[in-house]
Scaffold this active site. Structure first.
Site, PDB file in Angstrom:
ATOM      1  CD  GLU A  51      -5.003  -2.255  -4.039  1.00 39.48           C
ATOM      2  OE1 GLU A  51      -3.835  -2.501  -3.759  1.00 39.48           O
ATOM      3  OE2 GLU A  51      -5.696  -1.504  -3.344  1.00 39.48           O
ATOM      4  CG  ASP A  96       6.690  -3.476  -3.952  1.00 38.14           C
ATOM      5  OD1 ASP A  96       5.536  -3.095  -4.175  1.00 38.14           O
ATOM      6  OD2 ASP A  96       7.324  -3.159  -2.922  1.00 38.14           O
TER       7      ASP A  96
HETATM    8  N1  SAH Z   1       1.758   3.646  -8.939  1.00 45.16           N
HETATM    9  C1  SAH Z   1       0.548   3.812  -8.191  1.00 45.16           C
HETATM   10  C2  SAH Z   1       0.841   4.380  -6.834  1.00 45.16           C
HETATM   11  C3  SAH Z   1       1.525   3.419  -5.989  1.00 45.16           C
HETATM   12  S1  SAH Z   1       1.526   3.869  -4.330  1.00 45.16           S
HETATM   13  C4  SAH Z   1      -0.408   4.654  -8.959  1.00 45.16           C
HETATM   14  O1  SAH Z   1      -0.219   4.806 -10.112  1.00 45.16           O
HETATM   15  O2  SAH Z   1      -1.367   5.149  -8.390  1.00 45.16           O
HETATM   16  C5  SAH Z   1       1.660   2.277  -3.653  1.00 45.16           C
HETATM   17  C6  SAH Z   1       0.420   1.715  -3.058  1.00 45.16           C
HETATM   18  O3  SAH Z   1       0.618   0.334  -2.773  1.00 45.16           O
HETATM   19  C7  SAH Z   1       0.077   2.354  -1.733  1.00 45.16           C
HETATM   20  O4  SAH Z   1      -1.306   2.393  -1.604  1.00 45.16           O
HETATM   21  C8  SAH Z   1       0.738   1.422  -0.708  1.00 45.16           C
HETATM   22  O5  SAH Z   1      -0.121   1.144   0.374  1.00 45.16           O
HETATM   23  C9  SAH Z   1       1.061   0.127  -1.452  1.00 45.16           C
HETATM   24  N2  SAH Z   1       2.483  -0.264  -1.561  1.00 45.16           N
HETATM   25  C10 SAH Z   1       2.899  -1.294  -2.348  1.00 45.16           C
HETATM   26  N3  SAH Z   1       4.242  -1.416  -2.312  1.00 45.16           N
HETATM   27  C11 SAH Z   1       4.692  -0.439  -1.471  1.00 45.16           C
HETATM   28  C12 SAH Z   1       5.995  -0.035  -1.046  1.00 45.16           C
HETATM   29  N4  SAH Z   1       7.092  -0.662  -1.498  1.00 45.16           N
HETATM   30  N5  SAH Z   1       6.106   1.017  -0.204  1.00 45.16           N
HETATM   31  C13 SAH Z   1       4.992   1.670   0.212  1.00 45.16           C
HETATM   32  N6  SAH Z   1       3.735   1.332  -0.161  1.00 45.16           N
HETATM   33  C14 SAH Z   1       3.562   0.290  -0.987  1.00 45.16           C
END
Ligand code: SAH
Length: 249
Positions: free
Chosen positions: A12, A216
């Site tokens: 991001e 998502d």
């Molecule tokens: N796959 C990622 C980690 C994802 S954690 C990696 O490889 O590092 C998800 C991140 O996006 C968090 O920072 C959170 O704030 C946000 N996020 C997006 N969708 C989310 C969901 N369904 N539940 C919780 N956080 C979500």
């Protein structure tokens, strides 16, 4: 007056870094902070890390070490409110920690010591962010060529929930939303950092605003949708929106 732009994930942040003139990397608390000049505005770009504690540490460092005047968060989130679809953008009005529960000593979700469940974002800063978001989303309507977005993107303004869980089951997302809604808190989106940053900003008296692009629906396909979306869509949104937002300051 320095503005901090906080992102959760390196993907991001990468598109924002390209715009930084005279970038200066400062290591602090195990994190990289990028100080520089963004089209004449003094900024610090920082990564919150994932989860509330990591985000609180970064926000505290921004206040204490970098003396920033305001913090703006750009990131992604899971949509849980009706009609909050992948590709939409939510500008936070206020925040709740959906995993805060010190009941029966305090009412469920109440922040002990704060006598409240929700912490608000700064109204003026959020209004500026909302303007920048709305203008961008309007400009890409019908033009965005990503297969990841099936609906015309829309903008929402309201309550966002944070907690230390990646919500990736429809039943969990519904349960979380319904419990809060029954108590009068209608949540639009769920993520993992914003409420912690809101709390730190509240403590330091710093204006805070946050935008989250919906990556998502916090359901059973959330983990599949997420990575592709961050790389192709969310980074472009963040770049364009921050550019026009900073010009409004
Ligand atoms: N796959 C990622 C980690 C994802 S954690 C990696 O490889 O590092 C998800 C991140 O996006 C968090 O920072 C959170 O704030 C946000 N996020 C997006 N969708 C989310 C969901 N369904 N539940 C919780 N956080 C979500």
């Amino acid at each position: 007056m320095t503005t901090a732009i906080l992102s959760a994930l390196p993907e991001e942040q990468s598109s924002l870094l390209q715009h930084l003139a005279q970038p200066q990397r400062v290591m602090h608390a195990g994190r990289a902070f990028w100080r520089g000049d963004w089209h004449g505005r003094s900024v610090v770009l920082a990564l919150s890390g994932i989860g509330k504690v990591a985000a609180a540490t970064t926000a505290t460092a921004l206040a204490e070490r970098f003396g920033v005047a305001r913090i703006v968060f750009t990131g992604v989130a899971g949509g849980v409110g009706d009609g909050v679809q992948v590709g939409d953008v939510v500008v936070a009005q206020d925040y709740v920690q959906h995993d805060m529960d010190a009941s029966p000593i305090f009412p469920r979700w109440e922040l002990p010591g704060y006598a409240r469940i929700r912490l608000g974002c700064d109204a003026a800063l959020s209004a500026m962010l909302l303007e920048a978001v709305s203008a961008y989303v309007e400009s890409v309507r019908g033009l965005f060529d990503s297969k990841l977005i099936t609906n015309q993107p829309r903008v929402h303004h309201g309550l966002v929930a944070s907690g230390d869980r990646f919500v990736s089951a429809a039943v969990e997302a519904q349960g979380l939303r319904t419990a809060l809604r029954d108590a009068g808190h209608d949540v639009l989106a769920v993520e993992m950092e914003g409420a912690a940053v809101a709390q730190v900003c509240h403590d330091y008296g710093l204006p805070f605003a946050a935008m989250r692009t919906i990556s998502d629906r916090a359901d059973d396909t959330a983990h599949v949708d997420f990575p592709a979306f961050v790389n192709t869509v969310a980074t472009r949104y963040a770049e364009h929106i921050m550019l026009s937002f900073l010009q409004k300051l």
